[in-house]
Every structure is written in C-alpha cells, then in structure tokens.
Design an enzyme around this catalytic site. Sequence first.
Site: not given
Ligand code: CMP
Length: 139
Positions: A10, A50, A113, A116, A127
């Site tokens: 990311k 998404y 984070n 993904h 995906e």
């Molecule tokens: P990812 O695995 O990319 O899939 C969806 C993403 O949404 C997840 O990782 C998080 O980075 C993001 N995400 C999930 N919950 C929240 C939240 N409460 N606020 C912001 N981002 C979120």
Amino acid sequence: AIERTFSMIKPDATKRNLTGKITAHLEEAGLRVVASKRVHMSLRDAQAFYAEHSERPFFGELTEFMSSGPTVVQVLEGENAIAKNREVMGATNPAEADAGTIRKEYALSLGENSVHGSDAPETAAREIAFWFAERDIAG
Ligand code: CMP
C-alpha cells in the site's frame, strides 16, 4: 495445494521505500512472486477494486488512501498461498498483529496497514484478474 493469491503493497509502505523489505518477508515464507507491477491507481480503480466494502463507513477513507500514491500489486504462488500470505501479513489492525508479521513491523494504523492480501480463493481469482492478464504471470 499450490495456490495463487493477490498481494498489494500500500501507499504508506511504498512511500517509506519498504517494497523490498516486504517482498523479502513474502519470499522468506516460501511465497514466489510470479507477477509484480507498480501502479498509481485512480480513485475509480480503488472504488472498483474495493467494491465489496462500498457500504462501509470507512470506504471513502480507504479509497482515497489507496489512490493517494503508488502501490505494488503482485501475484504470489505457493503451497496454501492464501492462508500463508495472511499469516505473514498479520492481523488487519497492527495493534493486534503478532510479532514478526509484516503489519506488526511496518503498519502505521488500521487504514495505513502497509499490505493487502486476498482472503479466499474466489477473491484471489477476482483480485488477480482485476490487475493482471494471464500472460503477465510467469509461474
Ligand atoms: P485490506 O485488507 O486492504 O481490506 C480492506 C481495508 O480497509 C483493510 O485492509 C483496512 O486497511 C481498511 N479498514 C478496515 N477497517 C477500517 C476502518 N475502521 N477504518 C479505516 N480503514 C479500515
């Protein structure tokens, strides 16, 4: 069984030059990078990718962040690749991630984070197909 999964490094991680370190974690876990490219996705791409989260309160934040800078999209191959990749990534929220996982080491927050990864065979297939043609993948 040998599986393929989809992985994405990311914008928070590409910005901090962590592409190599994160890829090393994946390779050390036995996952093989069989396709990889760096893309700066549009907001529309992020919204389409998404789409399953479109009703969630964090959808705007998520798609704006994912289109805020470059990402590295990858196809990983290996024994139980989907589960193995999720193990190496660690919990979605870095505060809950186990020691030694990518998110424990590098993630900044629940949103930023760092990585993904697909959560199931159906999502992995979707995906991968979103970003790669079969001829872009060399297993
Ligand atoms: P990812 O695995 O990319 O899939 C969806 C993403 O949404 C997840 O990782 C998080 O980075 C993001 N995400 C999930 N919950 C929240 C939240 N409460 N606020 C912001 N981002 C979120």
